[in-house]
Design an enzyme around this catalytic site. Sequence first.
Site, PDB file in Angstrom:
ATOM      1  N   CYS A  75       0.831  -1.207   0.000  1.00  0.00           N
ATOM      2  CA  CYS A  75       0.000   0.000   0.000  1.00  0.00           C
ATOM      3  C   CYS A  75       0.866   1.259   0.000  1.00  0.00           C
ATOM      4  O   CYS A  75       1.830   1.359   0.768  1.00  0.00           O
ATOM      5  CB  CYS A  75      -0.914  -0.006   1.222  1.00  0.00           C
ATOM      6  SG  CYS A  75      -1.980   1.449   1.342  1.00  0.00           S
ATOM      7  N   CYS A  81      -0.895   6.093   7.397  1.00  0.00           N
ATOM      8  CA  CYS A  81      -2.284   6.115   7.867  1.00  0.00           C
ATOM      9  C   CYS A  81      -2.459   5.391   9.193  1.00  0.00           C
ATOM     10  O   CYS A  81      -3.448   5.606   9.879  1.00  0.00           O
ATOM     11  CB  CYS A  81      -3.230   5.549   6.813  1.00  0.00           C
ATOM     12  SG  CYS A  81      -3.421   3.753   6.865  1.00  0.00           S
ATOM     13  N   CYS A 176      -7.454   1.908  -0.791  1.00  0.00           N
ATOM     14  CA  CYS A 176      -7.357   1.168   0.464  1.00  0.00           C
ATOM     15  C   CYS A 176      -7.546  -0.315   0.169  1.00  0.00           C
ATOM     16  O   CYS A 176      -8.515  -0.711  -0.479  1.00  0.00           O
ATOM     17  CB  CYS A 176      -8.405   1.641   1.468  1.00  0.00           C
ATOM     18  SG  CYS A 176      -8.303   0.767   3.056  1.00  0.00           S
ATOM     19  N   GLN A 299     -19.329  -8.440  12.958  1.00  0.00           N
ATOM     20  CA  GLN A 299     -17.888  -8.658  12.799  1.00  0.00           C
ATOM     21  C   GLN A 299     -17.438  -8.145  11.431  1.00  0.00           C
ATOM     22  O   GLN A 299     -18.066  -8.418  10.408  1.00  0.00           O
ATOM     23  CB  GLN A 299     -17.561 -10.148  12.919  1.00  0.00           C
ATOM     24  CG  GLN A 299     -17.684 -10.689  14.325  1.00  0.00           C
ATOM     25  CD  GLN A 299     -16.475 -10.353  15.192  1.00  0.00           C
ATOM     26  OE1 GLN A 299     -15.537  -9.681  14.771  1.00  0.00           O
ATOM     27  NE2 GLN A 299     -16.512 -10.812  16.429  1.00  0.00           N
ATOM     28  N   GLU A 349     -27.138  -8.184  26.540  1.00  0.00           N
ATOM     29  CA  GLU A 349     -26.281  -7.170  25.896  1.00  0.00           C
ATOM     30  C   GLU A 349     -26.593  -5.798  26.469  1.00  0.00           C
ATOM     31  O   GLU A 349     -27.750  -5.497  26.785  1.00  0.00           O
ATOM     32  CB  GLU A 349     -26.523  -7.187  24.383  1.00  0.00           C
ATOM     33  CG  GLU A 349     -26.034  -5.992  23.603  1.00  0.00           C
ATOM     34  CD  GLU A 349     -24.526  -5.821  23.672  1.00  0.00           C
ATOM     35  OE1 GLU A 349     -24.071  -4.667  23.721  1.00  0.00           O
ATOM     36  OE2 GLU A 349     -23.805  -6.840  23.669  1.00  0.00           O
ATOM     37  N   ASP A 398     -18.580 -13.305  25.080  1.00  0.00           N
ATOM     38  CA  ASP A 398     -17.773 -12.595  24.076  1.00  0.00           C
ATOM     39  C   ASP A 398     -17.714 -11.114  24.463  1.00  0.00           C
ATOM     40  O   ASP A 398     -18.330 -10.265  23.817  1.00  0.00           O
ATOM     41  CB  ASP A 398     -18.401 -12.785  22.697  1.00  0.00           C
ATOM     42  CG  ASP A 398     -17.559 -12.178  21.573  1.00  0.00           C
ATOM     43  OD1 ASP A 398     -16.434 -11.709  21.847  1.00  0.00           O
ATOM     44  OD2 ASP A 398     -18.034 -12.160  20.418  1.00  0.00           O
ATOM     45  N   CYS A 425     -11.392 -10.736  21.882  1.00  0.00           N
ATOM     46  CA  CYS A 425     -10.547  -9.989  20.948  1.00  0.00           C
ATOM     47  C   CYS A 425      -9.304  -9.460  21.656  1.00  0.00           C
ATOM     48  O   CYS A 425      -8.530  -8.712  21.066  1.00  0.00           O
ATOM     49  CB  CYS A 425     -11.328  -8.840  20.312  1.00  0.00           C
ATOM     50  SG  CYS A 425     -11.975  -7.644  21.502  1.00  0.00           S
TER      51      CYS A 425
END
Length: 468
Positions: A75, A81, A176, A299, A349, A398, A425
């Site tokens: 890139c 960036c 991109c 996701q 949630e 999660d 994550c």
Amino acid sequence: MSRKMKNKVITNLTIERIATEGKCVGHHEGKVVFVQGVAPGDVVDVRITRGKSSFMEGEAIRFHEYSKDRIAPFCAHFGTCGGCKWQHINYDLQKTYKRQQVVDQFTRIAKVDIPEVLPILGSAQTQYYRNKLDFTFSNNRWLTREEIDSGADFERNALGFHIPKMFDKIVDIEHCYLQGDISNDVRNELRDFALSNSLTFYDIRNQVGLLRNLIIRTTSTGESMVIVQFGGDNQDEIELVMNFLHEKFPQITSLLYIINLKKNETFHDLEVVTFAGKAYIEEEMEGLKFRIGPKSFYQTNSDQAYELYKVTREFAALQGDEVVYDLYTGTGTIANFVAKQAKQVIGIEYVEAAIVDAKLNSAVNGLENTLFYAGDMKDMLNDEFIAQHARPDVIITDPPRAGMHEDVVNMLLKLAAPKIVYVSCNPATQARDVALLADKYSVDKIQPVDMFPQTYHVENVVLLTLKS
């Protein structure tokens, strides 16, 4: 940092390995030296930018030798960036270090007995894998040192990404490699149209300007959503922009806009206007349809999300008669994905709008064995809630990067479900939580999943089983 240390140059530093957050590591006079933008095996001169008693941080200013694992970045914006920071490292090595990151976090933080960490599930697509990108309009384009030194006049309006640690500087993106389909065309055509029509780009310091933000979402089914966020309420100019996009890109299936006069770009509390097409797009997974609205979380790597959910389902090993609690369920993607294999799935949630999406997705797919509740997890998952619902046989959790609140961990220990599948994550906070659960649970399986090639981020799934 002492003046003596600042701007000190360390010569011929050998880069040894990749550490946390993608920084590489070398050693000098007994101190760890963290360096960005290098690869293990590079030999470099480093200018120190920050120093403490036990470590230093610096930038490479000269390369003496290049690593055999180094490859040419693809890139033109690499290094500016702030995205795709590992483009210069071959993908096999990226996967090796991501798996090692999981091993290190569980060794250093969890400090519990663990099985061998399974080989990481790599992404088949290492470019154009994202289904959502946010671009920012700005009247303060980032200029390179060469541009500044030239003394020439340059266009200062830009549409692209924020420069790291600079809230008011935007690098203008020509191409991109993160998102395919129509993403690059829409961004470039809209920027050119705005410039040719003298439309104002947002001034973040003074909070003025028409064009503020551009969000592009795509699905594997070929649908696309384009959201333009306006910083001013000039209906004639808004119509001009939206008509241009509608006529130039008739394939956009959901064309939306938002008028945002607030001091930040968040729009969860703002009206979203459907200019053309539907108010949502649909993703599909094993025949299940997931409606994604402008405020929905999904996701951002659709293909790898499928792999992640398959691992989660495999670890849960549902036989059809289990009650499953899906904590931090978001829009209920995992809950709906496993619902056909369970007796009942109960999702919780914090974000109320996400729960609306979760219920909608259950209805769209004809799933009648799901229940969803909105509220703060540590407040919702309590004795009263448990008394009103069946106790869980399997818990899927999660949480966000910060991990689970200690009250939630304590409730999991109290519930003592036979099985917990922990999706994360952030392996560091996941390892911390696993350590807190270790009195009652053992770690049976650990499966890293690479959701974000060219970055240091790694997703991880852990199977915890109740000790006998």
